[in-house]
Design a protein around this motif. Structure first.
Motif, PDB file in Angstrom:
ATOM      1  N   LEU A  53       9.089-101.812 -43.989  1.00 31.12           N
ATOM      2  CA  LEU A  53       9.634-101.812 -45.349  1.00 31.12           C
ATOM      3  C   LEU A  53       9.666-100.398 -45.916  1.00 31.12           C
ATOM      4  CD1 LEU A  53      10.687-103.632 -47.638  1.00 31.12           C
ATOM      5  CD2 LEU A  53       8.328-103.756 -48.491  1.00 31.12           C
ATOM      6  N   ALA A  54       8.608 -99.635 -45.686  1.00 33.96           N
ATOM      7  CA  ALA A  54       8.552 -98.258 -46.180  1.00 33.96           C
ATOM      8  C   ALA A  54       9.683 -97.419 -45.588  1.00 33.96           C
ATOM      9  CB  ALA A  54       7.199 -97.638 -45.851  1.00 33.96           C
ATOM     10  N   LEU A  55       9.941 -97.579 -44.300  1.00 36.21           N
ATOM     11  CA  LEU A  55      10.995 -96.797 -43.654  1.00 36.21           C
ATOM     12  C   LEU A  55      12.376 -97.194 -44.185  1.00 36.21           C
ATOM     13  CD1 LEU A  55       9.760 -96.693 -39.949  1.00 36.21           C
ATOM     14  CD2 LEU A  55       9.463 -94.974 -41.733  1.00 36.21           C
ATOM     15  N   ARG A  56      12.596 -98.497 -44.359  1.00 34.60           N
ATOM     16  CA  ARG A  56      13.907 -98.964 -44.813  1.00 34.60           C
ATOM     17  C   ARG A  56      14.171 -98.558 -46.262  1.00 34.60           C
ATOM     18  NH1 ARG A  56      16.787-102.136 -41.718  1.00 34.60           N
ATOM     19  NH2 ARG A  56      17.952-103.011 -43.469  1.00 34.60           N
ATOM     20  N   GLU A  57      13.114 -98.412 -47.056  1.00 34.95           N
ATOM     21  CA  GLU A  57      13.264 -98.028 -48.467  1.00 34.95           C
ATOM     22  C   GLU A  57      12.951 -96.548 -48.695  1.00 34.95           C
ATOM     23  OE1 GLU A  57      11.056-100.687 -50.949  1.00 34.95           O
ATOM     24  OE2 GLU A  57      12.239-102.437 -50.362  1.00 34.95           O
ATOM     25  N   HIS A  58      12.939 -95.773 -47.621  1.00 34.41           N
ATOM     26  CA  HIS A  58      12.633 -94.342 -47.699  1.00 34.41           C
ATOM     27  C   HIS A  58      11.356 -94.102 -48.505  1.00 34.41           C
ATOM     28  CE1 HIS A  58      13.396 -90.156 -47.088  1.00 34.41           C
ATOM     29  NE2 HIS A  58      13.430 -89.896 -48.381  1.00 34.41           N
ATOM     30  N   HIS A  59      10.340 -94.898 -48.210  1.00 28.03           N
ATOM     31  CA  HIS A  59       9.019 -94.762 -48.817  1.00 28.03           C
ATOM     32  C   HIS A  59       9.051 -94.960 -50.331  1.00 28.03           C
ATOM     33  CE1 HIS A  59       7.559 -93.257 -44.909  1.00 28.03           C
ATOM     34  NE2 HIS A  59       8.732 -92.655 -44.869  1.00 28.03           N
ATOM     35  N   ASP A  63      16.339 -92.648 -54.965  1.00 29.26           N
ATOM     36  CA  ASP A  63      17.462 -92.017 -55.672  1.00 29.26           C
ATOM     37  C   ASP A  63      17.026 -90.657 -56.203  1.00 29.26           C
ATOM     38  OD1 ASP A  63      19.821 -91.468 -56.981  1.00 29.26           O
ATOM     39  OD2 ASP A  63      19.693 -93.114 -58.414  1.00 29.26           O
ATOM     40  N   LEU A  64      17.743 -89.629 -55.803  1.00 27.76           N
ATOM     41  CA  LEU A  64      17.528 -88.272 -56.305  1.00 27.76           C
ATOM     42  C   LEU A  64      18.845 -87.759 -56.861  1.00 27.76           C
ATOM     43  CD1 LEU A  64      15.423 -86.801 -53.368  1.00 27.76           C
ATOM     44  CD2 LEU A  64      14.667 -86.842 -55.736  1.00 27.76           C
ATOM     45  N   ARG A  65      18.804 -87.216 -58.093  1.00 29.99           N
ATOM     46  CA  ARG A  65      20.044 -86.752 -58.718  1.00 29.99           C
ATOM     47  C   ARG A  65      19.808 -85.480 -59.518  1.00 29.99           C
ATOM     48  NH1 ARG A  65      22.041 -91.619 -62.302  1.00 29.99           N
ATOM     49  NH2 ARG A  65      20.524 -93.017 -61.367  1.00 29.99           N
ATOM     50  N   VAL A  66      20.850 -84.653 -59.597  1.00 30.63           N
ATOM     51  CA  VAL A  66      20.876 -83.544 -60.553  1.00 30.63           C
ATOM     52  C   VAL A  66      21.681 -84.016 -61.745  1.00 30.63           C
ATOM     53  CG1 VAL A  66      21.484 -81.141 -60.978  1.00 30.63           C
ATOM     54  CG2 VAL A  66      20.769 -81.848 -58.681  1.00 30.63           C
ATOM     55  N   LEU A  67      21.031 -84.183 -62.887  1.00 33.05           N
ATOM     56  CA  LEU A  67      21.708 -84.615 -64.098  1.00 33.05           C
ATOM     57  C   LEU A  67      22.174 -83.395 -64.881  1.00 33.05           C
ATOM     58  CD1 LEU A  67      19.167 -87.400 -65.151  1.00 33.05           C
ATOM     59  CD2 LEU A  67      21.288 -87.662 -63.850  1.00 33.05           C
ATOM     60  N   PRO A  68      23.146 -83.554 -65.784  1.00 34.31           N
ATOM     61  CA  PRO A  68      23.623 -82.409 -66.569  1.00 34.31           C
ATOM     62  C   PRO A  68      22.481 -81.670 -67.262  1.00 34.31           C
ATOM     63  CG  PRO A  68      25.091 -84.270 -66.867  1.00 34.31           C
ATOM     64  CD  PRO A  68      23.929 -84.776 -66.059  1.00 34.31           C
ATOM     65  N   GLY A  69      22.601 -80.340 -67.290  1.00 34.06           N
ATOM     66  CA  GLY A  69      21.539 -79.512 -67.838  1.00 34.06           C
ATOM     67  C   GLY A  69      20.453 -79.205 -66.830  1.00 34.06           C
ATOM     68  N   VAL A  76      11.503 -94.081 -58.134  1.00 31.97           N
ATOM     69  CA  VAL A  76      10.466 -94.550 -57.213  1.00 31.97           C
ATOM     70  C   VAL A  76      10.384 -96.059 -57.366  1.00 31.97           C
ATOM     71  CG1 VAL A  76       8.077 -94.301 -56.446  1.00 31.97           C
ATOM     72  CG2 VAL A  76       9.204 -92.385 -57.602  1.00 31.97           C
ATOM     73  N   THR A  77      10.898 -96.796 -56.379  1.00 30.37           N
ATOM     74  CA  THR A  77      10.950 -98.254 -56.476  1.00 30.37           C
ATOM     75  C   THR A  77       9.659 -98.917 -56.006  1.00 30.37           C
ATOM     76  OG1 THR A  77      12.000 -98.340 -54.300  1.00 30.37           O
ATOM     77  CG2 THR A  77      13.451 -98.346 -56.226  1.00 30.37           C
ATOM     78  N   ASP A 101      15.020 -78.003 -64.425  1.00 30.30           N
ATOM     79  CA  ASP A 101      14.484 -77.468 -65.678  1.00 30.30           C
ATOM     80  C   ASP A 101      13.614 -78.504 -66.382  1.00 30.30           C
ATOM     81  OD1 ASP A 101      16.014 -75.312 -65.005  1.00 30.30           O
ATOM     82  OD2 ASP A 101      17.535 -75.611 -66.540  1.00 30.30           O
ATOM     83  N   ALA A 102      13.866 -79.773 -66.141  1.00 29.83           N
ATOM     84  CA  ALA A 102      13.042 -80.872 -66.635  1.00 29.83           C
ATOM     85  C   ALA A 102      13.110 -81.984 -65.589  1.00 29.83           C
ATOM     86  CB  ALA A 102      13.538 -81.372 -67.992  1.00 29.83           C
ATOM     87  N   ILE A 103      12.148 -82.931 -65.659  1.00 31.70           N
ATOM     88  CA  ILE A 103      12.023 -83.955 -64.615  1.00 31.70           C
ATOM     89  C   ILE A 103      11.962 -85.337 -65.250  1.00 31.70           C
ATOM     90  CG2 ILE A 103      10.526 -84.855 -62.785  1.00 31.70           C
ATOM     91  CD1 ILE A 103       9.567 -81.938 -62.386  1.00 31.70           C
ATOM     92  N   ILE A 104      12.733 -86.269 -64.688  1.00 32.36           N
ATOM     93  CA  ILE A 104      12.656 -87.682 -65.061  1.00 32.36           C
ATOM     94  C   ILE A 104      12.276 -88.477 -63.822  1.00 32.36           C
ATOM     95  CG2 ILE A 104      13.933 -89.705 -65.863  1.00 32.36           C
ATOM     96  CD1 ILE A 104      15.740 -87.788 -67.449  1.00 32.36           C
ATOM     97  N   ILE A 105      11.194 -89.256 -63.922  1.00 31.43           N
ATOM     98  CA  ILE A 105      10.776 -90.145 -62.836  1.00 31.43           C
ATOM     99  C   ILE A 105      10.944 -91.576 -63.327  1.00 31.43           C
ATOM    100  CG2 ILE A 105       8.874 -90.907 -61.365  1.00 31.43           C
ATOM    101  CD1 ILE A 105       7.832 -88.063 -61.376  1.00 31.43           C
ATOM    102  N   ASP A 106      11.757 -92.327 -62.625  1.00 28.00           N
ATOM    103  CA  ASP A 106      12.123 -93.686 -63.028  1.00 28.00           C
ATOM    104  C   ASP A 106      11.268 -94.690 -62.255  1.00 28.00           C
ATOM    105  OD1 ASP A 106      13.324 -96.023 -63.805  1.00 28.00           O
ATOM    106  OD2 ASP A 106      15.374 -95.362 -63.371  1.00 28.00           O
TER     107      ASP A 106
END
Length: 363
Positions: A53-59, A63-69, A76-77, A101-106
């Motif tokens: 399960l860890a391998l299939r869900e990339h641990h 989702d990694l994204r660069v948001l505006p700004g 982290v699911t 410049d800032a970090i959001i962890i979902d």
């Protein structure tokens, strides 16, 4: 007679009702039962079910994204931990976050997982050897968890941090949120979490069940308690489905308030902030007022069709204009880097990398 799945649900309901403990449950899962029954070479090994399960869900780092700004986002699911493998995935993700410049962890819908993964992640936002939790389990000696000294990706301290939560965040997901709140690492945004703090063990029950049994509890170094039964309240309460937009808004406002900002940085943050605020607070302009803005502006044409404005630049296909402010600033659909301002007398085209607009007079 109940099916195995229905039987497990009924037993779980009775267990939770009697104990008020979210970690007391029974599941019907033949694959998990088989994996839990299989012998392990080392006590620290992850069984085959959770490893796969860890391998299939990339641990859990999905989702990694660069948001505006240049706000960096990580979802982290689940807090999976596979010895000698998960840390490498985290290292890559945290190097990505470090350049933001800032970090959001979902954490929304994160039902938990391993303390080892939480400890690895939170260590990046603290100095080494900081006390985190003391685990109490019956007559066993207390076990204390502290932040790690060595981190291949380095530390991420000093950046604005926002963590998104909702009522389906539980267990290890709540642990990370609790550290953020108790150690004042950032802001929690969303809605109160589930309230499942106790430590549990998974016991295989023939022929196809797995029973979760609580065997201990964590005590936080700051609060000297935990979140069992009460959950974790957000610092900024908002409907969970809006939590990301609220976090982006707060991050950009924080960045805009940074002393000594270079003009180009201020322009970038302000550009992103305008989009976010329009999403949180949609702008409505009366149809007659919109219709009056249509016209010819040099090689460009603004037309009124189907109740909205459309911009055609030269021979390009028309793009819909969506109001961003009541003063006539519009987003150009399909072009995040382009905006249009209509004053009635002119069309101004604004680009995200150019502070001065290109102006076309009506006529």
């Amino acid at each position: 007679m109940d099916s195995p799945a229905a039987f497990a649900e009924r037993v779980t309901a009775d267990l939770v009702d009697a104990s008020k403990d979210r970690h007391m449950y029974l599941v019907n899962d033949a694959a998990r039962y088989t994996a839990a029954e299989a012998p392990r070479v080392r006590a620290t090994d992850t069984d085959a079910y959770w490893h796969q399960l860890a391998l299939r869900e990339h641990h859990g780092l999905t989702d990694l994204r660069v948001l505006p700004g240049n706000v960096r986002y990580l979802r982290v699911t689940g807090f999976h931990w596979v010895q000698d493998e998960t840390g490498t995935a985290y290292d890559d993700a945290l190097r990505f976050l470090k350049d933001g410049d800032a970090i959001i962890i979902d954490l929304r819908d994160n039902g938990g997982g391993s303390h080892a993964a939480v400890r690895y992640l939170v260590s990046h936002f603290l100095d080494g050897d900081v006390p985190l939790l003391t685990f109490l389990s019956g007559s066993k000696p207390p076990e204390q968890s502290r932040t790690l000294e060595h981190l291949p990706a380095g530390r991420l301290m000093g950046k604005p941090l926002y963590v998104l939560i909702n009522p389906r965040v539980a267990s290890a997901g709540e642990e990370f949120a609790y550290h953020v709140q108790q150690l004042k690492l950032g802001e929690l945004i969303g809605a109160r979490t589930a309230g499942a703090a106790n430590n549990n063990s998974l016991v295989p029950v023939a022929p196809c069940f797995v029973l979760s049994v609580s065997h201990g509890r964590p005590v936080h170094a700051v609060s000297q308690t935990n979140w069992e039964g009460v959950g974790i309240a957000p610092d900024v309460e908002t409907p969970p489905e809006q939590a990301l937009e609220v976090a982006k808004s707060r991050a950009l406002k924080k960045l805009l308030a940074t002393p000594g900002l270079a003009p180009e940085q201020r322009f970038e943050y302000a550009w992103a902030q305008t989009t976010v605020e329009a999403g949180l607070h949609p702008v409505s302009i009366a149809p007659q007022a919109l219709k009056a803005l249509a016209g010819r502006f040099g090689p460009n044409e603004v037309s009124w069709k189907d109740g909205v404005l459309w911009l055609r630049r030269g021979s390009r296909a028309p793009a819909r204009l969506t109001p961003l402010t009541p003063e006539g600033l519009f987003a150009v659909d399909g072009y995040e880097v382009l905006r249009a301002r209509l004053t009635g007398k002119a069309l101004e085209l604004l680009w995200s990398d150019t502070p001065e607009p290109t102006v076309f007079a009506r006529g």
